[in-house]
Design a protein around this motif. Structure first.
Motif, PDB file in Angstrom:
ATOM      1  N   ARG A 272       0.832  -1.193   0.000  1.00 30.33           N
ATOM      2  CA  ARG A 272       0.000   0.000   0.000  1.00 30.33           C
ATOM      3  C   ARG A 272       0.876   1.257   0.000  1.00 30.33           C
ATOM      4  NH1 ARG A 272      -0.739  -4.408   3.192  1.00 30.33           N
ATOM      5  NH2 ARG A 272      -1.207  -3.349   5.140  1.00 30.33           N
ATOM      6  N   THR A 273       0.402   2.287  -0.681  1.00 36.13           N
ATOM      7  CA  THR A 273       1.100   3.567  -0.682  1.00 36.13           C
ATOM      8  C   THR A 273       0.120   4.660  -0.292  1.00 36.13           C
ATOM      9  OG1 THR A 273       0.621   4.050  -3.008  1.00 36.13           O
ATOM     10  CG2 THR A 273       2.627   2.797  -2.539  1.00 36.13           C
ATOM     11  N   ILE A 274       0.658   5.799   0.036  1.00 35.64           N
ATOM     12  CA  ILE A 274      -0.163   6.952   0.375  1.00 35.64           C
ATOM     13  C   ILE A 274       0.593   8.199  -0.062  1.00 35.64           C
ATOM     14  CG2 ILE A 274       0.758   7.284   2.717  1.00 35.64           C
ATOM     15  CD1 ILE A 274      -2.228   7.722   3.580  1.00 35.64           C
ATOM     16  N   ARG A 275      -0.128   9.198  -0.517  1.00 33.71           N
ATOM     17  CA  ARG A 275       0.529  10.377  -1.068  1.00 33.71           C
ATOM     18  C   ARG A 275       0.937  11.355   0.033  1.00 33.71           C
ATOM     19  NH1 ARG A 275      -3.118  14.566  -1.178  1.00 33.71           N
ATOM     20  NH2 ARG A 275      -5.275  13.948  -0.749  1.00 33.71           N
ATOM     21  N   GLN A 276       2.032  12.031  -0.203  1.00 31.78           N
ATOM     22  CA  GLN A 276       2.449  13.092   0.704  1.00 31.78           C
ATOM     23  C   GLN A 276       1.389  14.183   0.717  1.00 31.78           C
ATOM     24  OE1 GLN A 276       6.430  14.521   0.024  1.00 31.78           O
ATOM     25  NE2 GLN A 276       6.053  16.442   1.059  1.00 31.78           N
ATOM     26  N   GLY A 277       1.052  14.688   1.892  1.00 34.08           N
ATOM     27  CA  GLY A 277       0.047  15.728   2.031  1.00 34.08           C
ATOM     28  C   GLY A 277      -1.356  15.201   2.289  1.00 34.08           C
ATOM     29  N   ALA A 278      -1.522  13.866   2.228  1.00 38.01           N
ATOM     30  CA  ALA A 278      -2.848  13.287   2.464  1.00 38.01           C
ATOM     31  C   ALA A 278      -3.278  13.515   3.913  1.00 38.01           C
ATOM     32  CB  ALA A 278      -2.830  11.804   2.149  1.00 38.01           C
ATOM     33  N   LYS A 279      -4.567  13.807   4.118  1.00 37.55           N
ATOM     34  CA  LYS A 279      -5.121  13.930   5.464  1.00 37.55           C
ATOM     35  C   LYS A 279      -5.535  12.544   5.939  1.00 37.55           C
ATOM     36  CE  LYS A 279      -6.869  18.652   4.867  1.00 37.55           C
ATOM     37  NZ  LYS A 279      -8.068  19.518   4.898  1.00 37.55           N
ATOM     38  N   VAL A 280      -5.132  12.201   7.144  1.00 34.85           N
ATOM     39  CA  VAL A 280      -5.378  10.846   7.625  1.00 34.85           C
ATOM     40  C   VAL A 280      -5.888  10.833   9.063  1.00 34.85           C
ATOM     41  CG1 VAL A 280      -3.690   9.742   6.100  1.00 34.85           C
ATOM     42  CG2 VAL A 280      -2.946  10.622   8.333  1.00 34.85           C
ATOM     43  N   HIS A 281      -6.639   9.777   9.371  1.00 36.01           N
ATOM     44  CA  HIS A 281      -6.920   9.380  10.748  1.00 36.01           C
ATOM     45  C   HIS A 281      -5.910   8.283  11.080  1.00 36.01           C
ATOM     46  CE1 HIS A 281     -10.671  11.563  11.200  1.00 36.01           C
ATOM     47  NE2 HIS A 281     -11.162  11.012  10.090  1.00 36.01           N
ATOM     48  N   PHE A 282      -5.485   8.207  12.336  1.00 39.04           N
ATOM     49  CA  PHE A 282      -4.587   7.127  12.744  1.00 39.04           C
ATOM     50  C   PHE A 282      -4.667   6.929  14.252  1.00 39.04           C
ATOM     51  CE2 PHE A 282      -2.184  11.024  13.126  1.00 39.04           C
ATOM     52  CZ  PHE A 282      -1.378  10.862  14.244  1.00 39.04           C
ATOM     53  N   GLU A 283      -4.199   5.795  14.680  1.00 38.39           N
ATOM     54  CA  GLU A 283      -4.079   5.506  16.105  1.00 38.39           C
ATOM     55  C   GLU A 283      -2.600   5.344  16.435  1.00 38.39           C
ATOM     56  OE1 GLU A 283      -6.483   2.094  16.912  1.00 38.39           O
ATOM     57  OE2 GLU A 283      -8.309   3.022  16.119  1.00 38.39           O
ATOM     58  N   LEU A 284      -2.295   5.363  17.720  1.00 38.86           N
ATOM     59  CA  LEU A 284      -0.912   5.234  18.171  1.00 38.86           C
ATOM     60  C   LEU A 284      -0.690   3.884  18.829  1.00 38.86           C
ATOM     61  CD1 LEU A 284       0.000   8.679  19.797  1.00 38.86           C
ATOM     62  CD2 LEU A 284       0.694   7.798  17.579  1.00 38.86           C
ATOM     63  N   VAL A 285       0.499   3.347  18.622  1.00 38.32           N
ATOM     64  CA  VAL A 285       0.920   2.154  19.343  1.00 38.32           C
ATOM     65  C   VAL A 285       2.274   2.470  19.974  1.00 38.32           C
ATOM     66  CG1 VAL A 285       2.036   1.133  17.302  1.00 38.32           C
ATOM     67  CG2 VAL A 285       1.372  -0.327  19.209  1.00 38.32           C
ATOM     68  N   LYS A 286       2.435   2.112  21.244  1.00 36.98           N
ATOM     69  CA  LYS A 286       3.688   2.385  21.955  1.00 36.98           C
ATOM     70  C   LYS A 286       4.530   1.122  22.011  1.00 36.98           C
ATOM     71  CE  LYS A 286       5.483   4.302  26.324  1.00 36.98           C
ATOM     72  NZ  LYS A 286       6.735   4.591  25.694  1.00 36.98           N
ATOM     73  N   THR A 287       5.787   1.249  21.631  1.00 34.61           N
ATOM     74  CA  THR A 287       6.736   0.144  21.717  1.00 34.61           C
ATOM     75  C   THR A 287       7.941   0.627  22.517  1.00 34.61           C
ATOM     76  OG1 THR A 287       8.066   0.704  19.776  1.00 34.61           O
ATOM     77  CG2 THR A 287       6.004  -0.503  19.379  1.00 34.61           C
TER      78      THR A 287
END
Length: 274
Positions: free
Chosen positions: A247-262
């Protein structure tokens, strides 16, 4: 034909201009990737350093034609190769383009590194004041693994010689085994496909953030998201984008995301464009 360095000794971390005139250090070719740092891998990657007499040498031309067939293999096995000569950057750029080469051509016009390694040819003839044709195979810490003396052409390494050298080095690295990637820590960042299949229909809510893709490198599949809600850019691997395949995604795209801590910091997961 004395050579200062022998296997087990450390090669100088030189800085020279490349074919485009940019100053670059040798260690920049062996360091860990950003993804490696996130995974917790401490080892970098080996590099092959070829010292060339110059564009006019028929034996160098033959060697580089052989290496040209090897360069795509080097890309997919994560190893690097550079060459060094006393040619100017302009000459190196033209020679490189004519060969169809992709590796870095360093220019040591002052013979600084060539002299430091004690491989300056001081014989008479067309090769006087040029580098002797040595090849060094280096570990990620720039320790010399193998030295090839190419004074006679048969002394230069074959592609199979180089494959064997790289294999020996990489088998000792912390990232080499399958088991190194098959850990809970790595799989929080480099997310297995099965994870997304298992999460279909899972509506469990997590804290979600909004941001903009600051960068995404299509070659490595790694990028960063900038969010107003967080102080630092957040790293993500393409596997953090739900779906199948690459999968790819373009620079500047608006996104939702979650965080994972390692144990190496925060990374983004469930990266979805909106």
């Amino acid at each position: 034909m004395p050579v200062t360095l022998q296997p087990g000794e450390v090669f100088p971390d030189f800085e020279l201009p490349d074919q485009d005139g940019r100053l670059r250090k040798l260690s920049s070719f062996t360091k860990q990737s950003e993804a490696d740092k996130r995974y917790g891998f401490k080892d970098g990657y080996p590099v092959i350093v070829i010292f060339s007499r110059g564009f006019f040498c028929p034996r160098d031309q033959q060697q580089f034609k052989m290496i040209r067939e090897f360069q795509n293999e080097l890309k997919v096995n994560y190893c690097s190769l550079v060459s060094v000569s006393a040619d100017t950057t302009q000459v190196s750029a033209a020679f490189r383009a004519g060969l169809g080469a992709h590796w870095t051509f360093f220019s040591d016009t002052d013979r600084k590194v060539i002299r430091e390694l004690n491989i300056l040819d001081e014989t008479e003839g067309e090769y006087a004041y040029r580098s002797l044709p040595f090849t060094f195979v280096l570990r990620p810490n720039l320790e010399v693994h193998k030295v090839y003396n190419g004074w006679y052409f048969v002394g230069r390494p074959t592609l199979e010689d180089l494959r064997q050298d790289l294999r020996i080095i990489m088998q000792e690295m912390d990232y080499y085994t399958y088991e190194a990637f098959n850990t809970p820590h790595v799989k929080k960042i480099r997310i297995p496909q099965q994870t997304w299949l298992e999460e279909q229909g899972n509506d469990e809510e997590q804290i979600s953030f909004e941001g903009i893709v600051e960068s995404f490198d299509i070659k490595t599949g790694n990028g960063y998201i900038r969010s107003r809600e967080l102080e630092e850019p957040i790293f993500f691997n393409f596997t953090a984008i739900p779906g199948e395949g690459y999968r790819t995604i373009r620079q500047g795209a608006k996104v939702h995301f979650e965080l994972v801590k390692t144990h190496t910091g925060y990374s983004a997961v469930k990266v979805k464009e909106f």
